[in-house]
Design an enzyme around this catalytic site. Sequence first.
Site, PDB file in Angstrom:
ATOM      1  N   HIS A 166     -44.720   9.590 -12.083  1.00 51.76           N
ATOM      2  CA  HIS A 166     -45.842   9.622 -11.335  1.00 51.76           C
ATOM      3  C   HIS A 166     -45.478   9.201 -10.292  1.00 51.76           C
ATOM      4  CE1 HIS A 166     -46.818  11.170 -15.844  1.00 51.76           C
ATOM      5  NE2 HIS A 166     -45.891  12.097 -15.624  1.00 51.76           N
ATOM      6  N   GLU A 169     -49.223   7.447  -8.530  1.00 51.07           N
ATOM      7  CA  GLU A 169     -49.586   6.138  -9.468  1.00 51.07           C
ATOM      8  C   GLU A 169     -49.314   4.870  -8.924  1.00 51.07           C
ATOM      9  OE1 GLU A 169     -48.907   7.479 -13.652  1.00 51.07           O
ATOM     10  OE2 GLU A 169     -50.157   9.229 -13.243  1.00 51.07           O
ATOM     11  N   HIS A 259     -48.497   2.994 -15.520  1.00 49.00           N
ATOM     12  CA  HIS A 259     -48.593   4.799 -15.443  1.00 49.00           C
ATOM     13  C   HIS A 259     -50.329   4.514 -14.694  1.00 49.00           C
ATOM     14  CE1 HIS A 259     -45.688   7.984 -16.540  1.00 49.00           C
ATOM     15  NE2 HIS A 259     -45.278   6.469 -17.508  1.00 49.00           N
ATOM     16  N   GLU A 335     -50.946   1.928 -19.023  1.00 52.25           N
ATOM     17  CA  GLU A 335     -51.905   3.029 -18.177  1.00 52.25           C
ATOM     18  C   GLU A 335     -52.944   2.225 -17.732  1.00 52.25           C
ATOM     19  OE1 GLU A 335     -51.777   5.803 -17.423  1.00 52.25           O
ATOM     20  OE2 GLU A 335     -50.415   7.601 -19.016  1.00 52.25           O
TER      21      GLU A 335
END
Length: 376
Positions: A166, A169, A259, A335
Amino acid sequence: MHINSVFDGGNIECISAREAGDIQLAIRRDNESDFYQWFYFRLTGAMDQACKLNIVNAGDAAYPDGFNGYQAVASYDREHWFRVETTFDGSALTINHTPLADSVYYAYFAPYTMERHFDLVHDALASPLVDSVCLGQTLDGQDLDLLRVGFPGENKRKFWFIARQHPGETMAEWWMEGFLDRLLDEDDPVSRELLKRAVFYVVPNMNPDGSRRGHLRTNAVGANLNREWIGATMARSPEVYLVRELMKEVGVDFFLDVHGDEALPYNFIAGAEGTASWNDAKETRQKNFEKALMEASPDFQMEHGYERDAPKSANLAKATDYVAETFGCLSMTLEMPFKDTIDSPNDIEGWSPERSRQLGRANLTALYSMRDQLDV
């Protein structure tokens, strides 16, 4: 005053900039997609003026809850990024700032441009430990870079690390900077020992097209790469297709997909608990890695994160689940926050490029702690 975002990674539309106290902006959608949230733009001609920059379509962004408690970042030199007063009323995101210079940049998080990506690849290639592999080209014609670190040998494990499926990010590629810097430090005993055991396959940026275009979540044709791992094609998602084919050729013994999360103010791991092959042994290995990472970095925690997938409910179109089920290895998603971390806040910078880099370095300590478990 003037607003501009026509540059690498830029994204904003200027509706009105006649008065410093009432600048009206809107974020562009990802191409052929409804996703949007990433913004990055330059304001000129407003030095010493109290500016109110209203992003009027924030309430309909992909993850509007992520704007609650969020502070935008600003920079005068695009090197040092600091947080600025930001409010969200459920509809508009408003940045309140008085620039100290006639040129200032604002962004959702510190940008990581394709130019910096090229520097990252070039710097890595200065090491004799690194081979660069151009896996192929993206739909916009950009190269998809993979760095192979270490020398293949009998019984050596294959460790895979990818980031920025993504593109918005950007903390994921800042993480890669710290990770690669330590991995390539021949004076670092942890890196030396890991490279005796494994070859590292590293894709610092899975989505060059989305990165250059200023997308939040998709590639040039609106494909969310982290939903393409089963049906990837060269026509729609060559980035995933090319990486997946090399994985099949060389194998995978460990996988980490890096991410950022819009809403949660924590660093955490999401695993492959929903895969059909999940068992107690895999559960133990994942928890041991998480504990090792928490020991290596107080910025990491295990209490907060996503809800676990129900047994056998995994979505194999997602990288972590696909790799776990296909290769039977420890496969995880890391994350990081767009906001600050609640447990270890920094009032000036929030979660930042440097803190992302340090977490990248800490992952090698955790990996070293797990070395014997990853040999089975």
